[in-house]
Design a protein around this motif. Structure first.
Motif, PDB file in Angstrom:
ATOM      1  N   LEU A  68       0.837  -1.203   0.000  1.00  0.00           N
ATOM      2  CA  LEU A  68       0.000   0.000   0.000  1.00  0.00           C
ATOM      3  C   LEU A  68       0.877   1.260   0.000  1.00  0.00           C
ATOM      4  N   THR A  69       1.860   1.292   0.895  1.00  0.00           N
ATOM      5  CA  THR A  69       2.711   2.486   1.004  1.00  0.00           C
ATOM      6  C   THR A  69       3.564   2.647  -0.262  1.00  0.00           C
ATOM      7  N   PHE A  70       3.985   1.515  -0.839  1.00  0.00           N
ATOM      8  CA  PHE A  70       4.754   1.586  -2.086  1.00  0.00           C
ATOM      9  C   PHE A  70       3.906   2.251  -3.176  1.00  0.00           C
TER      10      PHE A  70
ATOM     11  N   GLN B  44      16.074  -7.510  -7.922  1.00  0.00           N
ATOM     12  CA  GLN B  44      15.874  -6.418  -8.873  1.00  0.00           C
ATOM     13  C   GLN B  44      14.810  -5.432  -8.379  1.00  0.00           C
ATOM     14  N   PHE B  45      13.700  -5.945  -7.813  1.00  0.00           N
ATOM     15  CA  PHE B  45      12.662  -5.047  -7.321  1.00  0.00           C
ATOM     16  C   PHE B  45      13.215  -4.170  -6.191  1.00  0.00           C
TER      17      PHE B  45
ATOM     18  N   LEU C 221       8.031  -5.310 -11.297  1.00  0.00           N
ATOM     19  CA  LEU C 221       8.838  -6.483 -10.916  1.00  0.00           C
ATOM     20  C   LEU C 221       8.192  -7.256  -9.773  1.00  0.00           C
ATOM     21  N   SER C 222       8.615  -8.507  -9.652  1.00  0.00           N
ATOM     22  CA  SER C 222       8.078  -9.338  -8.579  1.00  0.00           C
ATOM     23  C   SER C 222       8.517  -8.805  -7.217  1.00  0.00           C
ATOM     24  N   LYS C 223       7.522  -8.647  -6.309  1.00  0.00           N
ATOM     25  CA  LYS C 223       7.832  -8.110  -4.973  1.00  0.00           C
ATOM     26  C   LYS C 223       8.078  -9.234  -3.965  1.00  0.00           C
TER      27      LYS C 223
END
Lengths: 419, 271
Positions: free
Chosen positions: B9-11, B70-71, B115-117
């Protein structure tokens, strides 16, 4: 003529060309696959592949051309540094003071109290040179040497790399638990007491650990654990946890149960049973066997949960069948029974001694110090007279002027307070 | 507490605030109203604060610094860009810089969002104290180069613009100098990145330099900026060519970060 050539060889212009050449060569090395067999290149790049081989693009960083470029670069850097050094040493002297340029910005404003300014400058480690009509406030003369220190650092790094290339001792060794490796040049041997993989709850790998005992002249001197990022250093030699694999027993028996063969085999290896013209190829051991969407065997983890062997048989050079079998499961073939069993992990360690590394470290430190000197401790001069305050610096004139303006505002503010 | 939910959410809020600041700065550069610029700064600082919270939540969840795939690095890269911008903003109060830097931060954050988190535990090679030092210095270095690139773009725009009323833009000389100084800092940090990487590689892989594509491209980036610094200092390269070089240098940085992972097989491909 010779002087012209020498001047060009040690010039900044030539240095920039070499910088760019090294960059271009480095880029090529990341694009062209390195270290493949020579016949791959014409196959991959057709006619240009042969040219690539002539230019040694297949092993570019060890090629004569690349090494020559680096060597010339070092000569250029050394020459360039020596060329600049006398001027830098001159600027280091207390007697040196640069003259303001005609277009230099004068920050003096009518109500400036010079004595207050000088006090403030002294507080900020400025040295006051000269008296009377015009004098200088000077700071960080040492910064003159920034580029020289950086350049010496780079030369030392390349020298370290060169020493490493020439004298480094390097190799790798695969050992099963219980096996020994002797390093006679370093007067010790190691015995692998155990090798294991630590797993997390999700069966992913936490760490690879080799437990080893170190012996000197047959006497155990210590026990150590080696894991990734934790190499062993003994008598100047480093041992690294680098790789691992599975070794398996292959047993071939006849129909009467007589043992015809009992040996060890790893993934991708073949065993030839000559009496029957049989070749047994172990495609792989899969500790946690599964299949991907294409039907190829894979392992979900390295933990022995659902172990299987993938095996291909050939007889007289002809394909004779492929199998997926459990450890110990018999593969009947003609009048023979073939078994794979007892998968055992072996540890793969790299050993290396490289005295050049210490040169590289020293060089890195010099580069770092040199950059700090160049970017932050660069020489700063302020030419001050009754009606002028002129900042003089080569490195960061706008930033220095900005700071000096702020300082002058502070001095004015203080004067205002005093009044 | 569901840390992953709140981190996500914050991201997203931080991403939206970076986008908002980009739009507001654009309006500021077009409309030239000082008040609008201030809102752009507020949006940037707000986005940065929430982005920081997002990263802290990820640290709590993963029990390590978010610098390992990478993320995480893309997100940290965006964070580094905004941090460098805010520091410059607080020190020099050059509002218009945001108009050229925040779009870069927003783009990097946007890339991170694709990207995958997934939080994965560290693979053995990454379990080292050098990870923090190496990657954190890379975040600061790359962030500085992004800011320098933004300043260079502003210079290029400014020098070509027919708009005579340039009061919201930085003076070209200031832009040029600031870009140079920021590159100097980024260059110093990049040196730390390369040196710390070499020391770490020695401990993990036995060799301090193996011409792995990632480390080679870091060296290429370092060489490009070395050329920039030498030309600038010794040949008095300023203005347009210097600005173009700053942009080329940042393209190298982006390729080192994104391109190498996509196009070149590397020991550093932690996807």
């Amino acid at each position: 003529m010779l002087k012209r050539v020498t001047n060009f060889l040690i010039s900044l212009k030539f240095g920039i060309i070499l910088f760019l050449l090294i960059a271009v060569y480095s880029i090529i090395g990341t694009i062209v696959p390195q270290g493949l067999a020579p016949d791959h290149y014409p196959h991959l790049y057709r006619t240009f592949g042969r040219i690539m081989l002539i230019l040694q693009f297949d092993n570019i960083y060890n090629s004569i051309i690349f090494r020559t470029i680096v060597a010339i670069f070092i000569v250029n850097l050394a020459g360039c540094t020596l060329n600049f050094l006398p001027g830098q040493l001159k600027r280091m002297k207390n007697t040196y003071t640069p003259k303001p340029k005609e277009n230099s910005e004068n920050l003096y404003e009518g109500d400036l109290e010079l004595e207050l300014l000088i006090d403030e400058l002294k507080k900020k480690r400025f040295k006051i040179i000269g008296e009377g009509v015009g004098f200088y406030a000077v700071k960080d003369r040492i910064g003159c040497l920034g580029s020289t220190v950086t350049h010496i650092g780079i030369i030392v790094i390349v020298l370290g790399g060169f020493i490493g290339n020439l004298f480094a001792i390097e190799g790798s060794v695969s050992l099963l638990p219980g096996q020994e490796m002797n390093f006679p040049d370093h007067n010790f041997s190691i015995v692998v007491d155990d090798f294991y993989i630590e797993f997390r709850e999700d069966n992913s790998i936490e760490q690879y650990i080799s437990e080893v005992s170190i012996y000197e002249e047959g006497v155990k001197v210590k026990e150590e654990k080696i894991w990734v990022n934790n190499p062993l250093l003994h008598n100047g030699l480093n041992l690294y946890q680098s790789y691992y694999g599975w070794l398996n027993k292959i047993k071939i028996t006849d129909e009467d149960g007589n043992l015809l063969c009992d040996s060890l085999i790893g993934d991708g290896q073949e065993h030839v049973y000559e009496a029957g013209d049989l070749m047994v190829f172990l495609y792989g051991f899969f500790p946690d066997f599964s299949m991907d969407s294409m039907g190829n065997p894979i392992t979900r983890s390295q933990k022995i949960i659902n172990p299987r062997y993938a095996v291909v048989l050939h007889e007289d050079g002809q394909y004779a069948g492929s199998y997926i079998v459990e450890p110990g499961e018999e593969m009947p073939y003609n009048n023979l029974k073939i078994q794979f069993l007892e998968p055992t992990l072996y540890t793969g360690m790299t050993y290396r001694q490289d005295h050049g590394y210490y040169f590289v470290l020293a060089g890195c430190l010099l580069v770092f110090i040199g950059l700090i000197l160049s970017f932050y401790l660069y020489p700063k001069y302020i030419y001050i007279t009754r009606d002028s305050v002129i900042p003089i610096t080569k490195q960061n004139s706008w930033g220095f002027t900005y700071k000096l303006k702020n300082l002058l505002s502070e001095v004015k503010y203080k004067r205002g307070e005093e009044v | 507490m569901d840390f992953i939910y709140y981190e996500d959410l914050t991201f997203t809020i931080a991403l939206l605030l970076y986008m908002l600041s980009t739009i507001v700065f654009f309006i500021y550069l077009v409309g030239k109203k000082e008040k609008v610029g201030k809102y752009g700064v507020y949006a940037s600082i707000g986005g940065f604060a929430i982005h920081t919270i997002s990263m802290i939540l990820r640290v709590i969840e993963s029990r390590r610094l978010p610098l390992s795939n990478q993320f995480e690095f893309a997100s940290s890269f965006a964070w580094g860009i905004v941090l460098c911008y805010i520091l410059i903003q607080l020190y020099y109060k050059f509002t218009s810089v945001g108009g050229f830097v925040m779009p870069l931060a927003f783009l990097m954050m946007g890339y991170a969002s694709t990207l995958s988190k997934e939080i994965r535990p560290l693979m053995p090679a990454l379990q080292s104290n050098w990870l923090t030092f190496h990657v954190a210095s890379a975040v600061i270095s790359y962030g500085s180069f992004a800011v320098a690139c933004g300043l260079a773009i502003m210079y290029l725009y400014n020098s070509r613009s027919k708009d005579k009323d340039k009061k919201v833009f930085l003076d070209n000389e200031v832009c040029d100098y600031l870009s140079y100084r920021v590159i100097g800092f980024g260059y110093l940090m990049l040196t730390i990145v390369i040196v710390s990487g070499a020391i770490w590689a020695k401990a993990a892989w036995s060799r301090y330099w193996a011409w792995d594509p990632k480390e080679t491209w870091s060296l290429i980036t370092w060489l490009i900026y070395s050329v920039y610094i030498h030309l600038r200092f010794n040949r008095g390269w300023k203005g347009r060519p210097a600005a173009l070089f700053a942009v080329i240098g940042f393209i190298c940085v982006i390729f080192t970060f994104v391109g190498v992972n996509i196009f070149l097989p590397s020991l550093h491909s932690y996807k």
